[in-house]
Design an enzyme around this catalytic site. Structure first.
Site, mmCIF file in Angstrom:
data_model
loop_
_atom_site.group_PDB
_atom_site.id
_atom_site.type_symbol
_atom_site.label_atom_id
_atom_site.label_comp_id
_atom_site.label_asym_id
_atom_site.label_seq_id
_atom_site.Cartn_x
_atom_site.Cartn_y
_atom_site.Cartn_z
ATOM 1 N N GLU A 58 0.822 -1.208 0.000
ATOM 2 C CA GLU A 58 0.000 0.000 0.000
ATOM 3 C C GLU A 58 0.860 1.264 0.000
ATOM 4 O O GLU A 58 0.599 2.205 -0.759
ATOM 5 C CB GLU A 58 -0.923 -0.009 1.224
ATOM 6 C CG GLU A 58 -1.663 1.300 1.491
ATOM 7 C CD GLU A 58 -2.684 1.662 0.425
ATOM 8 O OE1 GLU A 58 -3.189 2.806 0.460
ATOM 9 O OE2 GLU A 58 -2.966 0.821 -0.455
ATOM 10 N N HIS A 61 2.506 1.826 -3.361
ATOM 11 C CA HIS A 61 1.548 2.340 -4.336
ATOM 12 C C HIS A 61 1.314 3.833 -4.133
ATOM 13 O O HIS A 61 1.227 4.600 -5.103
ATOM 14 C CB HIS A 61 0.234 1.572 -4.225
ATOM 15 C CG HIS A 61 -0.829 2.053 -5.163
ATOM 16 N ND1 HIS A 61 -0.649 2.136 -6.527
ATOM 17 C CD2 HIS A 61 -2.105 2.510 -4.932
ATOM 18 C CE1 HIS A 61 -1.741 2.598 -7.105
ATOM 19 N NE2 HIS A 61 -2.631 2.845 -6.163
ATOM 20 N N HIS A 123 -12.273 3.548 -9.488
ATOM 21 C CA HIS A 123 -10.910 3.992 -9.228
ATOM 22 C C HIS A 123 -9.972 3.602 -10.366
ATOM 23 O O HIS A 123 -9.195 4.432 -10.871
ATOM 24 C CB HIS A 123 -10.442 3.392 -7.902
ATOM 25 C CG HIS A 123 -9.127 3.917 -7.427
ATOM 26 N ND1 HIS A 123 -7.946 3.246 -7.624
ATOM 27 C CD2 HIS A 123 -8.805 5.055 -6.760
ATOM 28 C CE1 HIS A 123 -6.950 3.939 -7.107
ATOM 29 N NE2 HIS A 123 -7.438 5.037 -6.576
ATOM 30 N N HIS A 213 -19.158 -9.930 -16.277
ATOM 31 C CA HIS A 213 -17.877 -9.481 -16.835
ATOM 32 C C HIS A 213 -17.432 -10.382 -17.983
ATOM 33 O O HIS A 213 -16.927 -9.889 -19.007
ATOM 34 C CB HIS A 213 -16.812 -9.470 -15.738
ATOM 35 C CG HIS A 213 -15.445 -9.128 -16.253
ATOM 36 N ND1 HIS A 213 -15.165 -7.943 -16.881
ATOM 37 C CD2 HIS A 213 -14.279 -9.846 -16.245
ATOM 38 C CE1 HIS A 213 -13.890 -7.919 -17.234
ATOM 39 N NE2 HIS A 213 -13.335 -9.056 -16.881
ATOM 40 N N HIS A 275 -3.309 -9.575 -16.530
ATOM 41 C CA HIS A 275 -4.663 -9.275 -16.999
ATOM 42 C C HIS A 275 -4.914 -7.763 -16.963
ATOM 43 O O HIS A 275 -5.438 -7.174 -17.917
ATOM 44 C CB HIS A 275 -5.667 -10.008 -16.119
ATOM 45 C CG HIS A 275 -7.074 -9.981 -16.628
ATOM 46 N ND1 HIS A 275 -7.442 -10.484 -17.845
ATOM 47 C CD2 HIS A 275 -8.217 -9.501 -16.064
ATOM 48 C CE1 HIS A 275 -8.741 -10.323 -18.032
ATOM 49 N NE2 HIS A 275 -9.231 -9.726 -16.958
#
Length: 319
Positions: A58, A61, A123, A213, A275
């Protein structure tokens, strides 16, 4: 200065790609609360005492996102001053920075106050728009330096429809994929392409999210394949369109393959990040095709000697 700007723009694009992959890593590893309910500090400290893997992910990032924000701001101002005469420069400069700030605010709000899965799914999509704007700004910088050129392109109506439709629909696919991650529905269906070998249709919420999806992703694969076939048949004389759609087809097939492997490998982290990488690159390519299509629409109309199909195309003047 132009050479320095080119290198800086390329570096900023790479850093923005790391922001996207880093966000996917945070979600995939469940590290969103690695720093607790504290932002921008970590657990209320500049240097945390209790170091955990989630905290490292975290915090890393956040640092990369902060670096990206500074670099995008510098790039926006620099490009505005150097190639501000190019029509799209100022718009892309503003979009790249504003959307990066927006995604940071959404991330901060999620940490401090919490957000629903449906809001958090935005996001990644907002970050993707910022990445695409930085990528297009970089391409403009290289084009202004005559590193490459796409002069007098023509697009027939079917190709423009493909470009406009696919770029909009791809954003929907991106959102459904982000929703899969944020609702922890990645392994809701143990089989692929159907939900389960003995039960092909979903019966509960997480399975509906997952299969929704898959359906959306399957449709975009087919649509891009149709557009690529159209480009192969009619745009061999225009390499930027021809190879653009071939690259898009390769990327969407790679994305579909890694999506299936996510299920088969039981959510292998590297496959999951691949992906996210492929869809990011795909959206970048589609955004570039959109830029070309918008230019053809507003350019003065002229007919080339050999237009694609039987429509009266519009000439693209790149410069």
């Amino acid at each position: 200065m132009q050479r320095s700007l080119k290198w800086f723009a390329a570096a900023t694009t790479v850093v923005m790609l790391f922001v996207l992959i880093g966000g996917a890593l945070v979600t995939k590893t469940g590290s969103g609360m690695g720093c607790g309910r504290s932002w921008p500090l970590c657990n209320g400290q500049w240097v945390p005492d209790d170091i955990t893997p989630e905290l490292v992910i975290e915090l890393s990032h956040r640092l990369v996102s902060g670096l990206a924000g500074i670099m995008v701001l510098i790039l926006s101002v620099w490009a505005w001053r150097v190639i501000g005469h190019m029509r799209e420069t100022k718009f892309l400069a503003v979009v790249s920075f504003v959307f990066l700030v927006l995604q940071g605010l959404i991330g901060a709000a999620a940490v401090v106050w919490g957000q629903s899965d449906f809001v958090l799914a935005l996001h990644f999509g907002i970050s993707l728009i910022s990445f695409a704007a930085v990528l297009l700004l970089t391409l403009l910088i290289f084009e202004a330096d005559k590193t490459f050129s796409a002069v007098s392109l023509t697009l027939d109506r079917p190709m423009r429809v493909h470009i406009y439709g696919i770029i909009i629909y791809s954003y929907i696919v991106v959102y459904t994929g982000a929703l899969v991650r944020h609702t922890n529905a990645s392994l809701a269906c143990p089989s692929w392409p159907l939900c389960a070998k003995t039960r092909p249709f979903p019966v509960q919420f997480h399975e509906w999210v997952q299969m929704g999806h898959r359906l959306a992703a399957g449709l975009i694969v087919i649509w891009i394949a149709i557009a690529a076939l159209h480009a192969i048949r009619h745009y061999r004389s225009q390499p930027v369109i021809y190879y653009g759609w071939i690259i898009a087809l390769f990327l969407v097939l790679a994305q579909m393959t890694t999506g299936a492997l996510v299920v088969f490998t039981q959510l292998n982290l590297y496959v999951a990040l691949a992906h996210a990488f492929f869809i990011s690159c795909l959206f970048g390519v589609l955004s570039y095709l959109l830029l070309l299509a918008l230019r053809t629409r507003r350019a003065p109309g002229k007919t080339m000697a050999h237009p694609p199909e039987e429509t009266a195309p519009t000439v693209l003047k790149w410069r």
